[in-house]
Design a protein around this motif. Structure first.
Motif, PDB file in Angstrom:
ATOM      1  N   PRO A  10       0.814  -1.231   0.000  1.00 20.65           N
ATOM      2  CA  PRO A  10       0.000   0.000   0.000  1.00 20.65           C
ATOM      3  C   PRO A  10       0.843   1.274   0.000  1.00 20.65           C
ATOM      4  CG  PRO A  10      -0.872  -1.592   1.572  1.00 20.65           C
ATOM      5  CD  PRO A  10       0.464  -2.112   1.137  1.00 20.65           C
ATOM      6  N   VAL A  11       1.970   1.249   0.713  1.00 17.78           N
ATOM      7  CA  VAL A  11       2.839   2.424   0.757  1.00 17.78           C
ATOM      8  C   VAL A  11       3.471   2.672  -0.608  1.00 17.78           C
ATOM      9  CG1 VAL A  11       4.898   3.419   1.829  1.00 17.78           C
ATOM     10  CG2 VAL A  11       3.297   2.078   3.202  1.00 17.78           C
ATOM     11  N   LEU A  12       3.963   1.605  -1.226  1.00 20.74           N
ATOM     12  CA  LEU A  12       4.574   1.731  -2.548  1.00 20.74           C
ATOM     13  C   LEU A  12       3.543   2.167  -3.592  1.00 20.74           C
ATOM     14  CD1 LEU A  12       6.764  -1.491  -2.399  1.00 20.74           C
ATOM     15  CD2 LEU A  12       7.610   0.859  -2.360  1.00 20.74           C
ATOM     16  N   ALA A  13       2.344   1.606  -3.519  1.00 13.94           N
ATOM     17  CA  ALA A  13       1.289   2.000  -4.449  1.00 13.94           C
ATOM     18  C   ALA A  13       0.920   3.466  -4.265  1.00 13.94           C
ATOM     19  CB  ALA A  13       0.060   1.116  -4.248  1.00 13.94           C
ATOM     20  N   ALA A  14       0.901   3.932  -3.003  1.00 17.66           N
ATOM     21  CA  ALA A  14       0.603   5.334  -2.738  1.00 17.66           C
ATOM     22  C   ALA A  14       1.684   6.247  -3.318  1.00 17.66           C
ATOM     23  CB  ALA A  14       0.464   5.563  -1.234  1.00 17.66           C
ATOM     24  N   ALA A  15       2.940   5.790  -3.246  1.00 21.44           N
ATOM     25  CA  ALA A  15       4.040   6.573  -3.816  1.00 21.44           C
ATOM     26  C   ALA A  15       3.886   6.699  -5.328  1.00 21.44           C
ATOM     27  CB  ALA A  15       5.383   5.938  -3.467  1.00 21.44           C
ATOM     28  N   VAL A  16       3.463   5.608  -5.978  1.00 24.20           N
ATOM     29  CA  VAL A  16       3.218   5.655  -7.422  1.00 24.20           C
ATOM     30  C   VAL A  16       2.078   6.621  -7.730  1.00 24.20           C
ATOM     31  CG1 VAL A  16       2.478   4.322  -9.428  1.00 24.20           C
ATOM     32  CG2 VAL A  16       4.100   3.320  -7.809  1.00 24.20           C
ATOM     33  N   ALA A  17       1.014   6.555  -6.940  1.00 27.22           N
ATOM     34  CA  ALA A  17      -0.141   7.439  -7.156  1.00 27.22           C
ATOM     35  C   ALA A  17       0.242   8.903  -6.947  1.00 27.22           C
ATOM     36  CB  ALA A  17      -1.279   7.045  -6.220  1.00 27.22           C
ATOM     37  N   ASP A  18       1.022   9.182  -5.908  1.00 27.30           N
ATOM     38  CA  ASP A  18       1.447  10.563  -5.653  1.00 27.30           C
ATOM     39  C   ASP A  18       2.317  11.089  -6.790  1.00 27.30           C
ATOM     40  OD1 ASP A  18       0.086  10.514  -3.280  1.00 27.30           O
ATOM     41  OD2 ASP A  18       1.869  10.197  -2.023  1.00 27.30           O
ATOM     42  N   ALA A  19       3.237  10.234  -7.276  1.00 31.46           N
ATOM     43  CA  ALA A  19       4.102  10.653  -8.376  1.00 31.46           C
ATOM     44  C   ALA A  19       3.293  10.891  -9.648  1.00 31.46           C
ATOM     45  CB  ALA A  19       5.186   9.604  -8.617  1.00 31.46           C
ATOM     46  N   SER A  20       2.270  10.063  -9.859  1.00 34.69           N
ATOM     47  CA  SER A  20       1.408  10.248 -11.019  1.00 34.69           C
ATOM     48  C   SER A  20       0.648  11.571 -10.931  1.00 34.69           C
ATOM     49  CB  SER A  20       0.413   9.080 -11.121  1.00 34.69           C
ATOM     50  OG  SER A  20      -0.464   9.262 -12.202  1.00 34.69           O
ATOM     51  N   THR A  21       0.171  11.904  -9.727  1.00 38.72           N
ATOM     52  CA  THR A  21      -0.536  13.174  -9.533  1.00 38.72           C
ATOM     53  C   THR A  21       0.395  14.358  -9.783  1.00 38.72           C
ATOM     54  OG1 THR A  21      -2.046  12.180  -7.933  1.00 38.72           O
ATOM     55  CG2 THR A  21      -1.812  14.575  -7.871  1.00 38.72           C
ATOM     56  N   ALA A  22       1.622  14.263  -9.263  1.00 38.81           N
ATOM     57  CA  ALA A  22       2.587  15.345  -9.473  1.00 38.81           C
ATOM     58  C   ALA A  22       2.904  15.516 -10.952  1.00 38.81           C
ATOM     59  CB  ALA A  22       3.863  15.067  -8.681  1.00 38.81           C
ATOM     60  N   TRP A  23       3.047  14.410 -11.661  1.00 38.36           N
ATOM     61  CA  TRP A  23       3.302  14.474 -13.110  1.00 38.36           C
ATOM     62  C   TRP A  23       2.128  15.149 -13.809  1.00 38.36           C
ATOM     63  CZ3 TRP A  23       3.579   9.538 -16.686  1.00 38.36           C
ATOM     64  CH2 TRP A  23       4.011   9.913 -17.957  1.00 38.36           C
ATOM     65  N   THR A  24       0.921  14.816 -13.393  1.00 41.25           N
ATOM     66  CA  THR A  24      -0.268  15.386 -14.017  1.00 41.25           C
ATOM     67  C   THR A  24      -0.400  16.874 -13.737  1.00 41.25           C
ATOM     68  OG1 THR A  24      -1.443  13.284 -13.878  1.00 41.25           O
ATOM     69  CG2 THR A  24      -2.790  15.263 -14.096  1.00 41.25           C
ATOM     70  N   VAL A  25      -0.157  17.281 -12.475  1.00 37.00           N
ATOM     71  CA  VAL A  25      -0.401  18.670 -12.079  1.00 37.00           C
ATOM     72  C   VAL A  25       0.836  19.545 -12.308  1.00 37.00           C
ATOM     73  CG1 VAL A  25      -1.089  20.180 -10.187  1.00 37.00           C
ATOM     74  CG2 VAL A  25      -2.112  17.908 -10.391  1.00 37.00           C
ATOM     75  N   GLN A  26       1.902  19.301 -11.518  1.00 37.83           N
ATOM     76  CA  GLN A  26       3.091  20.135 -11.667  1.00 37.83           C
ATOM     77  C   GLN A  26       3.785  19.931 -13.014  1.00 37.83           C
ATOM     78  OE1 GLN A  26       2.234  18.520  -8.814  1.00 37.83           O
ATOM     79  NE2 GLN A  26       3.373  19.291  -7.022  1.00 37.83           N
ATOM     80  N   GLY A  27       3.708  18.711 -13.543  1.00 40.37           N
ATOM     81  CA  GLY A  27       4.329  18.438 -14.833  1.00 40.37           C
ATOM     82  C   GLY A  27       3.475  18.804 -16.023  1.00 40.37           C
ATOM     83  N   ARG A  28       2.260  19.287 -15.757  1.00 45.81           N
ATOM     84  CA  ARG A  28       1.346  19.722 -16.837  1.00 45.81           C
ATOM     85  C   ARG A  28       1.247  18.649 -17.928  1.00 45.81           C
ATOM     86  NH1 ARG A  28       3.582  25.711 -18.132  1.00 45.81           N
ATOM     87  NH2 ARG A  28       1.811  25.724 -19.582  1.00 45.81           N
ATOM     88  N   ARG A  29       1.026  17.430 -17.480  1.00 47.58           N
ATOM     89  CA  ARG A  29       1.106  16.286 -18.385  1.00 47.58           C
ATOM     90  C   ARG A  29       0.137  16.398 -19.558  1.00 47.58           C
ATOM     91  NH1 ARG A  29       0.296   9.841 -16.818  1.00 47.58           N
ATOM     92  NH2 ARG A  29       0.603   9.063 -18.971  1.00 47.58           N
ATOM     93  N   ALA A  30      -1.138  16.669 -19.263  1.00 52.69           N
ATOM     94  CA  ALA A  30      -2.135  16.707 -20.342  1.00 52.69           C
ATOM     95  C   ALA A  30      -1.786  17.794 -21.361  1.00 52.69           C
ATOM     96  CB  ALA A  30      -3.525  16.943 -19.760  1.00 52.69           C
ATOM     97  N   GLU A  31      -1.357  18.963 -20.873  1.00 53.36           N
ATOM     98  CA  GLU A  31      -1.047  20.079 -21.759  1.00 53.36           C
ATOM     99  C   GLU A  31       0.171  19.788 -22.633  1.00 53.36           C
ATOM    100  OE1 GLU A  31      -0.360  24.934 -21.298  1.00 53.36           O
ATOM    101  OE2 GLU A  31      -0.529  23.634 -19.521  1.00 53.36           O
ATOM    102  N   ILE A  32       1.207  19.250 -22.003  1.00 51.99           N
ATOM    103  CA  ILE A  32       2.423  18.938 -22.761  1.00 51.99           C
ATOM    104  C   ILE A  32       2.154  17.832 -23.777  1.00 51.99           C
ATOM    105  CG2 ILE A  32       4.745  17.983 -22.592  1.00 51.99           C
ATOM    106  CD1 ILE A  32       4.633  20.838 -21.647  1.00 51.99           C
ATOM    107  N   GLU A  33       1.452  16.787 -23.362  1.00 55.09           N
ATOM    108  CA  GLU A  33       1.208  15.676 -24.283  1.00 55.09           C
ATOM    109  C   GLU A  33       0.262  16.078 -25.408  1.00 55.09           C
ATOM    110  OE1 GLU A  33       0.155  12.251 -21.951  1.00 55.09           O
ATOM    111  OE2 GLU A  33       2.211  12.009 -21.208  1.00 55.09           O
ATOM    112  N   LYS A  34      -0.651  16.995 -25.146  1.00 54.91           N
ATOM    113  CA  LYS A  34      -1.493  17.512 -26.230  1.00 54.91           C
ATOM    114  C   LYS A  34      -0.644  18.273 -27.238  1.00 54.91           C
ATOM    115  CE  LYS A  34      -5.469  20.469 -27.234  1.00 54.91           C
ATOM    116  NZ  LYS A  34      -6.511  21.373 -26.663  1.00 54.91           N
ATOM    117  N   ALA A  35       0.306  19.077 -26.734  1.00 60.64           N
ATOM    118  CA  ALA A  35       1.193  19.814 -27.637  1.00 60.64           C
ATOM    119  C   ALA A  35       2.051  18.861 -28.458  1.00 60.64           C
ATOM    120  CB  ALA A  35       2.075  20.766 -26.834  1.00 60.64           C
ATOM    121  N   LEU A  36       2.567  17.810 -27.812  1.00 58.22           N
ATOM    122  CA  LEU A  36       3.359  16.824 -28.550  1.00 58.22           C
ATOM    123  C   LEU A  36       2.525  16.142 -29.623  1.00 58.22           C
ATOM    124  CD1 LEU A  36       5.287  15.241 -25.529  1.00 58.22           C
ATOM    125  CD2 LEU A  36       6.302  16.569 -27.390  1.00 58.22           C
ATOM    126  N   GLN A  37       1.280  15.830 -29.279  1.00 59.47           N
ATOM    127  CA  GLN A  37       0.398  15.199 -30.262  1.00 59.47           C
ATOM    128  C   GLN A  37       0.100  16.145 -31.415  1.00 59.47           C
ATOM    129  OE1 GLN A  37      -0.627  11.892 -30.126  1.00 59.47           O
ATOM    130  NE2 GLN A  37      -1.162  12.367 -32.246  1.00 59.47           N
TER     131      GLN A  37
END
Length: 455
Positions: free
Chosen positions: A166-193
Motif C-alpha cells: 500500500p505504501v509503494l502504491a501510494a508513492a506511485v499514485a502521488d508521483a502520477s498526480t505530481a506528473w499530471t499537475v506540476q508536470g502539466r502532463r495533459a497540456e504537454i502531451e497535447k502539444a506533442l500530439q
C-alpha cells in the motif's frame, strides 16, 4: 576472479526487464561491461565543455550508437548521421490552414524556447520530463518489490510485500498526480500530439525549425571534436545529479537467481551459454535510470509522412516485429548499476569455476570515462580474519549480510560467519565493485515507427 560472471549478468538482465518494462521500448544488454565513473558523470554535467569535455564526448558517442536488438553490439553508426540524412531528405509540402498553423505555433512555443539563437526544451517541457521520470522511478521500485515477492519462497519476504505494497502504491499514485499537475502532463502531451499530427502539413516550415535545432549556426557541421579527434553532438542526462542521490537496492538470493536466469532474454542466454553454476548465493546491487537528453533531436521527425529518401530502397525501420532496417531504435535512457556485491560459496576453499565469466571492467583516472572491455577485477570486500565464533576479544564476527559492509582491513579474502556454524567451514567469497564505478546495466531503446512512411 570477478563475481560479475555470466549467471549474475543474466539475473541482472532479467531483473531489468521485470522492473523497467515500458511500451514501445526494449533493452539492449552489453556483452562486455561498460564502465563509467561517478566523477566523470559529475564533470560532464557541471563543466561539459571544460573539465568534463572528454567525458561528455565519450558518453555522447556511446549513447548515440544505433542499437540492433537485445544484444548491444553496435557497428559504429551514429544517430546524428541518420537524423541529418532525414533532415536532408525530400519533403513534400502540404500547406496548413491558418487554424492548423496557429495550433502548431502554440504547441511549439510551449515545448521549445529560444536560448541565444538556439532552440532548447522549454522549462515546462523539462519539468514534464522530471516529473515523468519521478513517476517511472516510483513504478520501477513497485515492480522491483512485487517481482521479488513473486520469485521468493520466503514467507517473510511475501509478508513484507503485503505490508509495504500500500505504501509503494501510494508513492506511485502521488508521483502520477505530481506528473499530471506540476508536470502539466495533459497540456504537454497535447502539444506533442499536435506536433505529430501536423508534422506532415507544411513540413518545409517544420523541417526548417528542426534543421535550426540540429544546426543552429547554419554551419553545415554542428558537431564538436573530442580530444581524440572524434566528432560528436553533445547530450545530457536527467536527473543530472544521479550519482549524488540515493539509489534503490535490489537483493537476489540463489533460488531467485535461478528463476531470473530462466527469464533472461533468449539471445543473451544463448550467447552466455545459460550462465552455468557460478556458486552465487546472494547478489545485491543499487540501480537507477537516467534519460538521455538531446537538444538537437526531435524524434517526431521519424513519424512524419512528408519525407522520403532519394534512394527509395533505403529503410530506417519497416515497423515490423521484430523490426528491420538501418535504424530501428535509438537509445532513450540508461539503466545504471553500482555497488554490485556477489557472495559465492566455496568448496574446498575454491569457488565454482565460472569459465564463461563476464569480462570485468577497467576504469581509469577520476577525470576519465572509459567505454569498452578494458579490464580490472572487481575488488574483494576486505573483512575479518578466520576466527572461531565468539573468538578472541576485539575480533569482530559478523553474520552473512548479503550486502557490502565496511569491515576492518586485513590480509586475504573476507571470512564471514553465521552463528551456529562449525569453526572451520569453507567461507564464502564476497566481491564488490568499487564505490566510484558505475556500470551500464542496459540501454533503454525506443523503437521507431515505420520510416520512411510517405503518405
Amino acid at each position: 576472479m570477478t563475481g560479475i560472471d555470466a549467471t549474475v549478468v543474466l539475473g541482472m538482465a532479467a531483473k531489468v526487464d521485470q522492473v523497467f518494462a515500458e511500451e514501445g521500448t526494449y533493452h539492449g544488454f552489453p556483452m562486455a561491461p561498460i564502465g563509467l565513473t561517478a566523477d566523470s558523470l559529475r564533470a560532464m554535467v557541471k563543466d561539459p565543455f571544460g573539465a568534463g569535455a572528454a567525458a561528455q564526448a565519450q558518453f555522447s558517442l556511446l549513447v548515440n550508437e544505433i542499437p540492433d536488438g537485445p544484444l548491444w553490439q553496435p557497428d559504429g553508426d551514429r544517430l546524428w548521421k541518420v537524423y541529418a540524412d532525414v533532415l536532408a531528405a525530400e519533403v513534400d509540402d502540404v500547406p496548413r490552414t491558418p487554424e492548423q498553423e496557429a495550433a502548431y505555433r502554440s504547441a511549439s512555443a510551449l515545448l521549445y524556447v529560444d536560448n541565444g539563437g538556439r532552440l532548447v526544451p522549454s522549462p515546462a517541457m523539462v519539468a514534464y520530463q522530471q516529473y515523468r521520470d519521478a513517476y517511472l522511478a516510483a513504478s520501477q521500485e513497485y515492480n522491483n518489490r512485487r517481482g521479488e515477492a513473486e520469485l521468493s519462497a520466503d514467507p517473510a519476504v511475501k509478508a513484507r510485500w503485503t505490508a509495504d505494497e500500500p505504501v509503494l502504491a501510494a508513492a506511485v499514485a502521488d508521483a502520477s498526480t505530481a506528473w499530471t499537475v506540476q508536470g502539466r502532463r495533459a497540456e504537454i502531451e497535447k502539444a506533442l500530439q499536435t506536433i505529430r499530427d501536423l508534422g506532415s502539413t507544411s513540413p518545409i516550415m517544420m523541417w526548417e525549425k528542426y534543421r535550426q535545432l540540429y544546426d543552429p549556426t547554419g554551419s553545415g557541421d554542428p558537431s564538436l571534436t573530442s580530444v581524440d579527434g572524434l566528432n560528436y553532438l553533445p547530450v545530457g542526462i536527467l536527473p543530472s545529479d544521479v550519482v549524488d542521490v540515493d539509489w534503490a537496492r535490489i537483493t537476489v538470493t540463489a533460488d531467485e537467481l535461478v528463476q531470473l536466469v530462466a527469464r533472461a532474454p533468449a539471445e543473451l542466454r544463448d550467447r552466455l551459454a545459460g550462465g552455468g553454476d557460478s556458486g552465487t548465493e546472494v547478489l545485491t546491487f543499487e540501480y537507477s535510470f537516467v534519460s538521455v537528453l538531446r537538444s538537437w533531436f526531435a524524434p517526431e521527425v521519424f513519424g512524419s509522412h512528408a519525407w522520403r529518401f532519394a534512394d527509395r530502397s533505403r529503410v530506417l525501420s519497416d515497423g515490423g516485429s521484430p523490426p528491420k532496417g538501418e535504424c530501428t531504435a535509438y537509445v532513450s535512457g540508461l539503466i545504471l548499476a553500482r555497488n554490485v556485491t556477489v557472495q559465492r560459496r566455496t568448496v574446498g576453499g575454491t569457488p565454482p569455476d565460472a569459465s564463461l565469466g563476464f569480462l570485468p571492467v577497467h576504469t581509469g583516472s577520476d577525470a576519465e570515462m572509459l567505454v569498452g572491455p578494458r579490464a580490472r577485477l572487481a575488488r574483494p570486500v576486505q573483512g575479518v580474519q578466520r576466527v572461531p565464533v565468539g573468538g578472541p576479544a576485539g575480533v569482530r564476527v559478523v553474520e552473512i549480510p548479503g550486502v557490502r559492509r565496511s569491515l576492518p582491513v586485513t590480509e586475504g579474502p573476507p571470512i564471514i560467519w553465521k552463528p551456529g556454524q562449525p569453526t572451520t567451514p569453507d567461507p564464502p567469497v564476497v566481491t564488490t565493485t568499487d564505490p566510484g564505478d558505475v556500470f551500464v546495466l542496459a540501454f533503454q531503446c525506443r523503437l521507431l515507427p515505420k520510416a520512411p512512411s510517405p503518405a
